[in-house]
Design a protein around this motif. Structure first.
Motif, PDB file in Angstrom:
ATOM      1  N   SER A   1      -4.968  -7.638  29.359  1.00  0.00           N
ATOM      2  CA  SER A   1      -4.381  -8.037  30.964  1.00  0.00           C
ATOM      3  C   SER A   1      -2.799  -8.434  30.808  1.00  0.00           C
TER       4      SER A   1
ATOM      5  N   ARG B   1      -1.212 -10.104  36.324  1.00  0.00           N
ATOM      6  CA  ARG B   1      -2.939 -10.237  36.497  1.00  0.00           C
ATOM      7  C   ARG B   1      -3.188 -11.740  35.818  1.00  0.00           C
TER       8      ARG B   1
ATOM      9  N   ASP C   1      -6.958 -13.740  33.884  1.00  0.00           N
ATOM     10  CA  ASP C   1      -8.159 -13.675  33.496  1.00  0.00           C
ATOM     11  C   ASP C   1      -8.608 -14.877  33.114  1.00  0.00           C
TER      12      ASP C   1
END
Length: 541
Positions: A448, A462, A464
């Motif tokens: 990511s 992004r 996570d």
């Protein structure tokens, strides 16, 4: 009477008597001998008497002057029957032996020189006692100030008292900014916005390149002079020139004197005196420049110390206390200030943001951008609840700056109630996690990762989320750790970082072990980049 006969060109067969001590030859109507040839320069050459001799000088003509086929670069002696070539015009010089010295004699302009790196001494006799007193006065004057603009004119004034034969003089120092000689004192005084004082270019270049003092009987025979269209205007009959040499034993200036009165010529004893003075002045200038260097260094050290104190206020002053967790951090810039960043930000919803950043480069420019990063990161994190959107905002703000550096940045938002870790990675090395259940090392969310901050304001980052189990350890670090060198040119590497983490029992243990292992690996090799380490771990149940 000496004469010249033109033997080629439009004036072939014409003879001119050399009635004057100096005879200028060229196309200009004001020349004593005018040649009607387009290849001849306006003031092409000059024939003059040098004592009992005749010599010819080229006046920087376009096509040059030759005597018996040899190019004239400085005053060339003439003998009866010598052929002078001015461009394409051939001229024969005529004179009797009585008019031009003894056969085999040659005039010399530089009659003596001294190596100033070898101590010169004034002869200690009663005749030179006033000169010794003047030298002592110069020594005293050199010790009362560190302002060269103030002391060097006083020194030159004393030199004129020691050497009354001097008509003009100047003290010049090399300007470090352009490598040119700049006058700090001149007598008679001159307008510094106008041309510099007249000096013999050939002699001064010789003095500066060879570090030798020179006594010349006729500067006009040596070369053209700066600040004058004609050497005749300067009427220099004798020149003294001595370099100023400091601890580096390289000349960084000189004292230049000339005498215009043919009856008051400089002597070898005068050269000894000037060399002694030049040595004193050289040492004084050396001390002044050393003092200026030390003062500049002290100012820089003070500025850097202030910058270090300011930067330290941007970084966390203490580690956060989190129930059920341990936290470790370490920061060491290559210079007094650095471009690595770490920080802890308590978020409005009760979570803790833990961030590590690395500005490309180090030193003051990187430290300035790091300070900007610190303030912008805190504002973005407390403004946007969603971590990825906070980093989007941070990136847009950094792209508005004029800095050309980029920043790698890793953000970990820890929810220590749910034991969840949300990660946003902007081009940084993925955080490493030691899983307590398996003992394995796992890079967190490597897929990511997005580009570094400060490159493109349109990037969307992004995020996570991973779970932290009891005993898990998370390590963030900058490339000053993984790329630490040793004496063999090897790098510490991510594998060694992971191996140390694998043997860690908690964040503090792992962080301290990593520092010890990295230091032992590098040995005495100098640190090349800023070092930043942040580790946190969940306590075992």
């Amino acid at each position: 009477m000496a004469s010249i006969e033109i033997v080629s060109g439009v004036d072939t067969g014409v003879t001119y008597d050399l009635k004057f001590r100096e005879t200028m030859i060229g196309r200009h109507p004001e020349c004593q001998i005018v040649l009607h040839d387009s290849t001849v320069s306006r003031r092409h050459a000059r024939i003059r008497q040098d004592g009992d001799f005749y010599v010819v000088d080229d006046m920087d003509s376009q096509h040059g002057t030759r005597v018996n086929g040899e190019t004239v670069r400085r005053a060339a002696p003439l003998r009866n029957g010598d052929e002078i070539l001015l461009s394409q015009i051939r001229i024969v010089f005529r004179c009797s032996a009585a008019e031009n010295g003894k056969e085999g004699d040659r005039p010399s302009t530089i009659i003596t020189s001294l190596d100033v790196l070898q101590a010169a001494n004034i002869k200690q006799d009663s005749q030179n006692a006033p000169k010794w007193r003047a030298l002592l006065e110069i020594t005293r004057a050199l010790g009362v100030s560190l302002n060269l603009e103030e002391i060097l004119p006083n020194v030159l004034e004393n030199i004129f008292q020691i050497l009354p034969e001097a008509s003009r003089g100047c003290i010049l120092l090399v300007d470090p900014s352009n490598g040119r000689l700049r006058p700090f004192a001149a007598k008679p005084d001159f307008d510094k916005s106008d041309n510099p004082p007249p000096i013999s270019r050939t002699i001064s270049e010789s003095v500066m390149s060879e570090a030798k003092a020179v006594l010349s009987t006729d500067a006009g025979a040596d070369e053209r002079f700066s600040a004058s269209d004609s050497v005749m205007d300067l009427k220099m009959h004798s020149v003294l020139c001595a370099p100023l040499v400091g601890s580096s034993q390289e000349p960084y200036g000189m004292i230049h004197l000339d005498a215009q009165d043919p009856a008051a010529q400089f002597t070898a004893d005068d050269l000894d005196v000037l060399v002694n003075i030049a040595n004193l002045v050289g040492q004084a200038v050396d001390h002044v420049r050393l003092h200026e260097t030390q003062m500049e260094f002290a100012r820089r050290e003070l500025d850097m110390d202030t910058a270090r104190q300011v930067q330290s206020h941007f970084l966390p002053q203490e580690r956060p206390s989190i129930e059920g967790y341990q936290v470790f951090d370490f920061y060491d810039p290559t210079e007094q200030v650095g471009g690595d960043y770490f920080g802890y930000t308590a978020l409005p919803d009760g979570r803790l943001a833990i961030a590590v950043g690395d500005v490309a480069g180090h030193g003051v420019p990187a430290a300035l951008l790091m300070a900007r990063l610190c303030s912008e990161a805190r504002y973005s994190l407390v403004t946007d609840i969603i971590p990825s959107e906070a980093i989007d905002r941070l990136n847009r703000e950094l792209c508005k700056t004029s800095f050309t550096y980029f920043i790698t940045f890793a953000l970990c938002v820890l929810d220590f109630q749910r034991h969840e870790l949300t990660i946003v990675n902007a081009g940084h090395m993925p955080p490493l996690c030691r899983r307590a259940k398996t003992g394995e090392i796992e890079p967190l969310c490597p897929d990511s990762s997005c580009p570094p901050l400060g490159i493109d304001g349109s990037i969307t980052y992004r995020e996570d989320t991973v779970q932290l189990d009891p005993g898990d350890i998370v390590l963030l670090y900058t490339d000053g750790v993984s790329e630490a060198p040793n004496a063999k040119g090897q790098r510490y590497g991510i594998d060694r970082v992971a191996a140390v983490l694998a043997n860690g029992t908690n964040a503090i243990n792992a962080g301290e072990r990593l520092l010890r292992e990295m230091t032992a690996f590098s040995g005495k090799k100098e640190q090349e980049d800023d070092v930043c380490i942040v580790a946190f771990s969940r306590n075992p149940e």
